[in-house]
Motif scaffolding. Sequence first.
Motif, PDB file in Angstrom:
ATOM      1  N   LYS A  91     -45.105  -9.084 -40.502  1.00 26.15           N
ATOM      2  CA  LYS A  91     -44.134  -9.968 -39.876  1.00 26.15           C
ATOM      3  C   LYS A  91     -44.786 -10.560 -38.625  1.00 26.15           C
ATOM      4  O   LYS A  91     -44.750  -9.978 -37.556  1.00 26.15           O
ATOM      5  N   ARG A 132     -45.416 -13.675 -35.778  1.00 27.97           N
ATOM      6  CA  ARG A 132     -44.697 -14.688 -35.017  1.00 27.97           C
ATOM      7  C   ARG A 132     -45.714 -15.403 -34.140  1.00 27.97           C
ATOM      8  O   ARG A 132     -46.639 -14.787 -33.640  1.00 27.97           O
ATOM      9  N   SER A 164     -41.345 -20.869 -30.538  1.00 23.59           N
ATOM     10  CA  SER A 164     -41.506 -19.520 -31.061  1.00 23.59           C
ATOM     11  C   SER A 164     -40.906 -19.488 -32.463  1.00 23.59           C
ATOM     12  O   SER A 164     -39.722 -19.791 -32.629  1.00 23.59           O
ATOM     13  N   GLU A 165     -41.740 -19.159 -33.461  1.00 15.87           N
ATOM     14  CA  GLU A 165     -41.250 -19.123 -34.846  1.00 15.87           C
ATOM     15  C   GLU A 165     -41.953 -18.015 -35.622  1.00 15.87           C
ATOM     16  O   GLU A 165     -43.085 -17.647 -35.312  1.00 15.87           O
ATOM     17  N   LEU A 166     -41.269 -17.556 -36.668  1.00 18.57           N
ATOM     18  CA  LEU A 166     -41.890 -16.603 -37.584  1.00 18.57           C
ATOM     19  C   LEU A 166     -42.904 -17.328 -38.459  1.00 18.57           C
ATOM     20  O   LEU A 166     -42.706 -18.491 -38.814  1.00 18.57           O
ATOM     21  N   SER A 200     -44.351 -17.503 -42.036  1.00 17.63           N
ATOM     22  CA  SER A 200     -43.929 -17.018 -43.352  1.00 17.63           C
ATOM     23  C   SER A 200     -44.933 -17.323 -44.460  1.00 17.63           C
ATOM     24  O   SER A 200     -44.787 -16.817 -45.563  1.00 17.63           O
ATOM     25  N   THR A 204     -47.058  -9.371 -33.707  1.00 19.43           N
ATOM     26  CA  THR A 204     -46.239  -8.677 -34.690  1.00 19.43           C
ATOM     27  C   THR A 204     -45.540  -7.520 -33.989  1.00 19.43           C
ATOM     28  O   THR A 204     -46.176  -6.768 -33.255  1.00 19.43           O
TER      29      THR A 204
END
Length: 148
Positions: free
Chosen positions: A94, A96, A109-111, A113, A135
Amino acid sequence: MMAVFPTALQAQQSTVASGGDASGSGGFVSFSIGQVVYYTDSGTTGTVAQGIQHAYEIFTVGVQDVKFNFLLSVFPNPTTERLILQAENYDTEKLRYQLFDMQGKLLKSELISTNRTEINMSGLTSGNYLLIISTENKSIKQFKIIKN
């Protein structure tokens, strides 16, 4: 009849890192480095001070023990419109990204994917930026980004 005399005992308590003796024409002194006590004593013939005379702070420094089996890259750098964040051998971590200006203000700020993430830089002014990949609140990699 019993007399009571006040007695004062003083002992130096500290953990010292080093020390030694110094002498000169004016006298002799023993010293230590790393004392955690400061005391000044004045008399008619002079003043003696012992202990540290500056701030005592402890900082923990080191390398984070985070191991990952993928590579991170950012291109093009310098950029004008968009920035590509590439993660090779990216699995299910995960991740970011966070984009900061040089004053420390969080801009984006974003994940993350997918293996390839596009970051739109067109609305930002020319200058330097900091891109941090993390992470679970542990920083993995930092990139200095130049926007033309």
